[in-house]
Enzyme design. Structure first.
Site, PDB file in Angstrom:
ATOM      1  N   TYR A 145       0.864  -1.189   0.000  1.00 27.41           N
ATOM      2  CA  TYR A 145       0.000   0.000   0.000  1.00 27.41           C
ATOM      3  C   TYR A 145       0.890   1.225   0.000  1.00 27.41           C
ATOM      4  CZ  TYR A 145      -3.417   3.419   1.763  1.00 27.41           C
ATOM      5  OH  TYR A 145      -4.221   4.519   1.934  1.00 27.41           O
ATOM      6  N   ASP A 240       9.258   2.574  -0.684  1.00 26.33           N
ATOM      7  CA  ASP A 240       8.296   3.300   0.145  1.00 26.33           C
ATOM      8  C   ASP A 240       8.632   2.957   1.595  1.00 26.33           C
ATOM      9  OD1 ASP A 240       6.183   4.104   1.698  1.00 26.33           O
ATOM     10  OD2 ASP A 240       4.621   3.380   0.332  1.00 26.33           O
ATOM     11  N   LYS A 268       5.494   9.772   8.338  1.00 30.07           N
ATOM     12  CA  LYS A 268       5.225   9.285   9.705  1.00 30.07           C
ATOM     13  C   LYS A 268       6.243   9.803  10.736  1.00 30.07           C
ATOM     14  CE  LYS A 268       2.293   5.551   8.219  1.00 30.07           C
ATOM     15  NZ  LYS A 268       0.904   5.540   8.533  1.00 30.07           N
TER      16      LYS A 268
HETATM   17  N1  HOZ Z   1      -1.027   3.802   6.345  1.00 32.40           N
HETATM   18  C1  HOZ Z   1      -1.562   3.396   7.602  1.00 32.40           C
HETATM   19  C2  HOZ Z   1      -1.101   2.041   7.945  1.00 32.40           C
HETATM   20  N2  HOZ Z   1      -1.530   1.035   7.113  1.00 32.40           N
HETATM   21  C3  HOZ Z   1      -3.015   3.488   7.707  1.00 32.40           C
HETATM   22  C4  HOZ Z   1      -3.449   4.849   7.939  1.00 32.40           C
HETATM   23  C5  HOZ Z   1      -4.799   5.044   7.342  1.00 32.40           C
HETATM   24  O1  HOZ Z   1      -5.062   4.499   6.262  1.00 32.40           O
HETATM   25  O2  HOZ Z   1      -5.561   5.740   7.972  1.00 32.40           O
END
Ligand code: HOZ
Length: 430
Positions: A145, A240, A268
């Site tokens: 993702y 990423d 982050k």
């Molecule tokens: N990227 C975050 C961890 N998978 C999730 C944050 C979100 O989609 O709110």
């Protein structure tokens, strides 16, 4: 079961004015068949919901809270920066300091540009790779993702996978056609794709340790293969490291493995809990960005002084506390506790950990890619999640998400978590 009536009322009210009641789908708790709690405040390893329930938190605002919640160094830095102005839209000194810090920590990043989220970072990195190579196709991995970027919402992980929408509506089929998706950890498939289409591929993007389909490790030699194939075909290799960067090691997965990408997407931890992303890499590629080059990328709030002051303060505190080594110790203690519990129960569930990131799969045998994760016992995961939450421990509300430890997680929290996890596992696996 703890009283969550105020959370329920707020959720009802939220659903009337916010789609699904949430501003990001994973918060909706749908994968665990329930309603989310609403947070009142968070401090150190703990959060308190609006009904006054206290929880040990292993989500850590999905990664940024590496020191724990609301560390005083970050609050002080933000307060100080705010006194000088909350946004300028003109260069400020924090930007230079952050860029230098990132370059020191991540040597493959010769130049870097700040943005406001991980999504912006990957989106911009892809555009830059396309502009640099003059090619259109990209390769990504199933279950990885990279935020909600159109061309990357194909076979995506995290919330997209959790809600059965790995291919989002609203992404034109013609965009999706330019995204080649392949399974992770299958060398023969990526070799074939590059043999057939390598000359057309602008970028290969991956989470070098995929953390949006649980937590999956690359097999021995796999990252090196990707590095070699992309170098051979003139394809830009993008790591990423929005989740893993500045977390699994000071310099991310690239420090752990010694494999360096051409571009890196970050976020982050470097925002200290404020909205920040960044992308950077080889100067030759980065200098294709406007105003130097033809690839346009911009942002009113990019390099925001509050966000960068927060991130810099967090990184400095990590340095001062020897944070990454200490996190490894905390992670090891946590892993020992989890494995001890599994032994006690006579269950051989898969547990993956790297530094302060972890995932317990409700599955035995190997977990090497998203197809393996899909074999997990989701019903058992759900029972485990609620049993733990009801006993004061908050794990991510989806089997497809990783957990996060922080420097604030001490022996007391880990001991209580082991106790709770043991009870919750007994309930889930009964
Ligand atoms: N990227 C975050 C961890 N998978 C999730 C944050 C979100 O989609 O709110």
């Amino acid at each position: 079961m703890p009283d969550r009536s105020l959370s329920s009322k707020l959720f009802q009210a939220a659903k009337e004015v916010i789609p699904g009641g949430v501003n990001s789908p994973v918060r909706a708790f749908r994968n665990v068949d329930g309603d989310p709690f609403f947070v009142q405040r968070a401090r150190g390893p703990r959060i308190w919901d609006v009904d006054g329930n206290e929880l040990i938190d292993y989500v850590g605002t999905w990664g940024p809270a590496i020191l724990g919640h609301a560390p005083s160094v970050v609050i002080d830095a933000v307060t100080q920066a705010a006194k000088e102005g909350v946004s300028f839209g003109i260069p400020n000194r924090h930007e230079v300091e952050m860029a230098r810090t990132i370059r020191d920590y991540v040597p493959s990043v010769e130049k870097v540009r700040m943005v406001n989220s991980g999504t912006e970072a990957t989106m911009s990195a892809i555009r830059l790779a396309r502009g640099f190579t003059g090619r259109d196709k990209i390769v990504k991995f199933e279950g990885c993702y990279h935020g909600h970027v159109d061309s990357l919402l194909v076979a995506a992980g995290s919330g997209a996978l959790t809600f059965g929408q790995p291919d989002s509506a609203g992404v034109p089929a013609d965009f999706a056609k330019l995204t080649i998706t392949i399974p992770f950890n299958r060398p023969e498939i990526v070799e074939q794709v590059f043999a057939e289409q390598g000359h057309e591929i602008a970028a290969l993007i991956l989470e070098p340790i995929p953390a949006n389909a649980g937590l999956v490790f690359p097999k021995e030699g796999y990252l090196q293969l990707l590095r070699d194939l992309t170098a051979k075909h003139g394809t830009v290799l993008i790591f990423d490291e929005v989740m893993t960067g500045f977390r699994v090691a000071k310099g991310g997965v690239q420090e752990l493995t010694g494999i360096t990408p051409d571009l890196t997407a970050m976020g982050k931890v470097i925002g200290g809990g404020l909205p920040v992303g960044a992308f950077g890499g080889k100067a030759e590629i980065m200098d294709q960005l406007a105003p130097l080059g033809p690839v346009y990328q911009a942002g009113t709030l990019s390099g925001n002084p509050l966000a960068l002051a927060a991130g810099l303060a967090q990184l400095k505190e990590m340095e001062r506390l020897d944070g990454w080594n200490r996190l490894e110790e905390i992670g090891r203690a946590f892993e020992d506790a989890v494995r001890g519990t599994l032994r006690e129960l006579g269950r051989d569930l898969v547990f993956h950990r790297v530094g302060s990131m972890f995932c317990l799969f409700f599955k035995e045998g190997a977990v090497d890619n998203v197809d393996d994760v899909k074999q997990s016992d989701f019903a058992a995961f759900r029972k485990f999640f609620w049993a733990a939450l009801d006993r004061g421990v908050y794990f991510a509300p989806s089997q497809y998400e990783a957990g996060f430890l922080s420097l604030a997680h001490g022996e007391g929290e880990i001991a209580k978590t082991a106790e709770v996890a043991c009870e919750a596992l007994k309930i889930a696996l009964a």
